[in-house]
Design a protein around this motif. Structure first.
Motif, PDB file in Angstrom:
ATOM      1  N   ALA A 162      14.866   6.130   9.935  1.00 53.12           N
ATOM      2  CA  ALA A 162      14.944   7.243   8.975  1.00 53.12           C
ATOM      3  C   ALA A 162      13.602   7.456   8.270  1.00 53.12           C
ATOM      4  CB  ALA A 162      16.049   6.970   7.954  1.00 53.12           C
ATOM      5  N   TYR A 163      12.931   6.366   7.917  1.00 52.11           N
ATOM      6  CA  TYR A 163      11.598   6.481   7.308  1.00 52.11           C
ATOM      7  C   TYR A 163      10.636   7.193   8.259  1.00 52.11           C
ATOM      8  CZ  TYR A 163      12.248   3.493   3.182  1.00 52.11           C
ATOM      9  OH  TYR A 163      12.627   2.979   1.965  1.00 52.11           O
ATOM     10  N   TRP A 164      10.675   6.811   9.534  1.00 58.01           N
ATOM     11  CA  TRP A 164       9.757   7.415  10.504  1.00 58.01           C
ATOM     12  C   TRP A 164      10.102   8.871  10.772  1.00 58.01           C
ATOM     13  CZ3 TRP A 164      10.870   2.525  13.820  1.00 58.01           C
ATOM     14  CH2 TRP A 164      10.154   1.442  13.281  1.00 58.01           C
ATOM     15  N   LEU A 165      11.382   9.237  10.577  1.00 58.65           N
ATOM     16  CA  LEU A 165      11.758  10.642  10.729  1.00 58.65           C
ATOM     17  C   LEU A 165      11.071  11.515   9.683  1.00 58.65           C
ATOM     18  CD1 LEU A 165      15.601  10.583  11.534  1.00 58.65           C
ATOM     19  CD2 LEU A 165      13.716  11.155  13.086  1.00 58.65           C
ATOM     20  N   VAL A 166      10.850  10.956   8.494  1.00 60.19           N
ATOM     21  CA  VAL A 166      10.140  11.712   7.453  1.00 60.19           C
ATOM     22  C   VAL A 166       8.724  12.030   7.920  1.00 60.19           C
ATOM     23  CG1 VAL A 166       9.253  11.674   5.099  1.00 60.19           C
ATOM     24  CG2 VAL A 166      11.503  10.691   5.592  1.00 60.19           C
ATOM     25  N   VAL A 167       8.058  11.023   8.486  1.00 55.81           N
ATOM     26  CA  VAL A 167       6.698  11.239   8.988  1.00 55.81           C
ATOM     27  C   VAL A 167       6.712  12.273  10.108  1.00 55.81           C
ATOM     28  CG1 VAL A 167       4.679  10.151  10.024  1.00 55.81           C
ATOM     29  CG2 VAL A 167       6.066   8.879   8.383  1.00 55.81           C
TER      30      VAL A 167
ATOM     31  N   PHE B   6       6.008   6.379   3.912  1.00 55.36           N
ATOM     32  CA  PHE B   6       7.218   6.225   4.707  1.00 55.36           C
ATOM     33  C   PHE B   6       6.970   5.464   6.015  1.00 55.36           C
ATOM     34  CE2 PHE B   6       7.815   9.948   2.025  1.00 55.36           C
ATOM     35  CZ  PHE B   6       9.022   9.636   1.406  1.00 55.36           C
ATOM     36  N   GLY B   7       5.905   5.812   6.724  1.00 53.54           N
ATOM     37  CA  GLY B   7       5.628   5.153   7.994  1.00 53.54           C
ATOM     38  C   GLY B   7       5.355   3.675   7.831  1.00 53.54           C
ATOM     39  N   ALA B   8       4.437   3.309   6.929  1.00 57.66           N
ATOM     40  CA  ALA B   8       4.086   1.903   6.737  1.00 57.66           C
ATOM     41  C   ALA B   8       5.260   1.114   6.172  1.00 57.66           C
ATOM     42  CB  ALA B   8       2.878   1.785   5.809  1.00 57.66           C
ATOM     43  N   VAL B   9       5.982   1.699   5.215  1.00 62.22           N
ATOM     44  CA  VAL B   9       7.144   1.017   4.645  1.00 62.22           C
ATOM     45  C   VAL B   9       8.224   0.838   5.711  1.00 62.22           C
ATOM     46  CG1 VAL B   9       8.996   1.178   2.936  1.00 62.22           C
ATOM     47  CG2 VAL B   9       6.658   1.786   2.301  1.00 62.22           C
TER      48      VAL B   9
ATOM     49  N   VAL C 183       0.844  -1.203   0.000  1.00 61.24           N
ATOM     50  CA  VAL C 183       0.000   0.000   0.000  1.00 61.24           C
ATOM     51  C   VAL C 183       0.877   1.250   0.000  1.00 61.24           C
ATOM     52  CG1 VAL C 183      -1.663   1.348   1.337  1.00 61.24           C
ATOM     53  CG2 VAL C 183      -1.978  -1.118   1.083  1.00 61.24           C
ATOM     54  N   GLY C 184       1.908   1.257   0.834  1.00 59.35           N
ATOM     55  CA  GLY C 184       2.780   2.422   0.919  1.00 59.35           C
ATOM     56  C   GLY C 184       3.465   2.736  -0.399  1.00 59.35           C
ATOM     57  N   PHE C 185       4.020   1.701  -1.053  1.00 58.01           N
ATOM     58  CA  PHE C 185       4.686   1.933  -2.333  1.00 58.01           C
ATOM     59  C   PHE C 185       3.679   2.297  -3.434  1.00 58.01           C
ATOM     60  CE2 PHE C 185       8.321  -0.533  -0.500  1.00 58.01           C
ATOM     61  CZ  PHE C 185       9.280   0.458  -0.674  1.00 58.01           C
ATOM     62  N   ALA C 186       2.467   1.745  -3.356  1.00 57.55           N
ATOM     63  CA  ALA C 186       1.439   2.107  -4.339  1.00 57.55           C
ATOM     64  C   ALA C 186       1.068   3.581  -4.202  1.00 57.55           C
ATOM     65  CB  ALA C 186       0.206   1.226  -4.156  1.00 57.55           C
ATOM     66  N   VAL C 187       0.896   4.041  -2.975  1.00 55.42           N
ATOM     67  CA  VAL C 187       0.586   5.453  -2.741  1.00 55.42           C
ATOM     68  C   VAL C 187       1.728   6.325  -3.241  1.00 55.42           C
ATOM     69  CG1 VAL C 187       0.276   7.196  -0.934  1.00 55.42           C
ATOM     70  CG2 VAL C 187      -0.993   5.046  -0.821  1.00 55.42           C
ATOM     71  N   ASN C 188       2.957   5.892  -2.987  1.00 50.75           N
ATOM     72  CA  ASN C 188       4.127   6.636  -3.450  1.00 50.75           C
ATOM     73  C   ASN C 188       4.118   6.755  -4.969  1.00 50.75           C
ATOM     74  OD1 ASN C 188       6.835   7.397  -4.187  1.00 50.75           O
ATOM     75  ND2 ASN C 188       7.536   6.695  -2.196  1.00 50.75           N
ATOM     76  N   ALA C 189       3.851   5.644  -5.655  1.00 52.30           N
ATOM     77  CA  ALA C 189       3.832   5.661  -7.116  1.00 52.30           C
ATOM     78  C   ALA C 189       2.727   6.574  -7.646  1.00 52.30           C
ATOM     79  CB  ALA C 189       3.650   4.240  -7.652  1.00 52.30           C
TER      80      ALA C 189
END
Length: 236
Positions: free
Chosen positions: A181-186, A147-150, A97-103
């Motif tokens: 690092a991913y969670w830092l983006v969120v 970012f959070g889910a991934v 889901v996370g990568f799909a939203v990103n795309a």
């Protein structure tokens, strides 16, 4: 058992994802100031109208990387699934889901950001305010899914790597750091702290995430080569 085809295809996809993250990390620091996170929609569109090059390049890198991530997610998850089937299935769905939203957000940005920016600079003050307040290409503005889910998925895959030994142990430790690092983006998006996003882009985007994806991708492909060699030897 992980098939040779899944290892080969998923491993190649994982390496490509890692390379895309290196490019994302580099491109992020080439963005004009107005197009960096934290500047607001008004500054973004005003800057985008002058030079959309790096923002559009970033959209290409994120979008294509997300497409290849589907293959990487399947292979990495299948490799460690035996150590925790329930955790693997749940968090893998989160990652998809996370990568799909990103795309979707990235390719949507490619289609509309530049035209919105041109409309913004040509509009009067009230129209500019309306555009800045209501228009955006991302469907996940704070990054909870992208970012959070991934990040959750990477952390779980890393924990299962330590439990199963199916992938190199060093990638697990890199994965835990990459997940942070991913969670830092969120956190940076939610709290309005651009410095957190910059740290995540520099350390996570250009170093940790690429190392994790490329390391696991090469390990998957190497295991296929070793299995093939062993098969040839046994037949001989």
């Amino acid at each position: 058992m992980l098939s040779a085809n899944i290892r080969q295809v998923g491993g190649a996809c994982s390496v490509i994802v890692g390379i895309s993250y290196v490019l994302v990390g580099i491109t992020y620091f080439l963005l004009p100031t107005g197009q960096q996170p934290g500047g607001g929609a008004a500054a973004f569109y005003a800057s985008m109208a002058q030079d959309p090059t790096f923002s559009q390049l970033l959209n290409w890198e994120f979008g294509l990387g997300a497409i290849f991530a589907f293959g990487a997610v399947a292979a990495i998850a299948e490799a460690v699934r035996g150590a925790g089937d329930g955790w693997t299935r749940w968090t893998t769905n989160l990652a998809i889901v996370g990568f799909a939203v990103n795309a979707i957000s990235s390719f949507r940005g490619l289609a509309i950001d530049a035209s919105i920016a041109r409309a913004y600079v040509a509009a009067d003050a009230s129209a500019k305010a309306a555009i800045a307040a209501t228009v955006g290409s991302s469907i996940d503005p704070q990054g909870w899914l992208e970012f959070g889910a991934v990040g959750v998925w990477i952390a779980v895959m890393s924990a299962l790597t330590l439990r199963s030994g199916a992938l190199p142990r060093w990638t697990a430790y890199v994965g835990f750091a990459a997940a942070v690092a991913y969670w830092l983006v969120v956190a940076g998006n939610t709290l309005g702290i651009p410095a957190l996003i910059a740290v995540a882009a520099g350390l996570g985007g250009a170093v940790l995430a690429p190392a994790w994806f490329i390391g696991n991708g090469l390990a998957l492909r190497r295991s296929t080569a070793l299995a093939s060699a062993a098969s040839v030897t046994s037949r001989a």
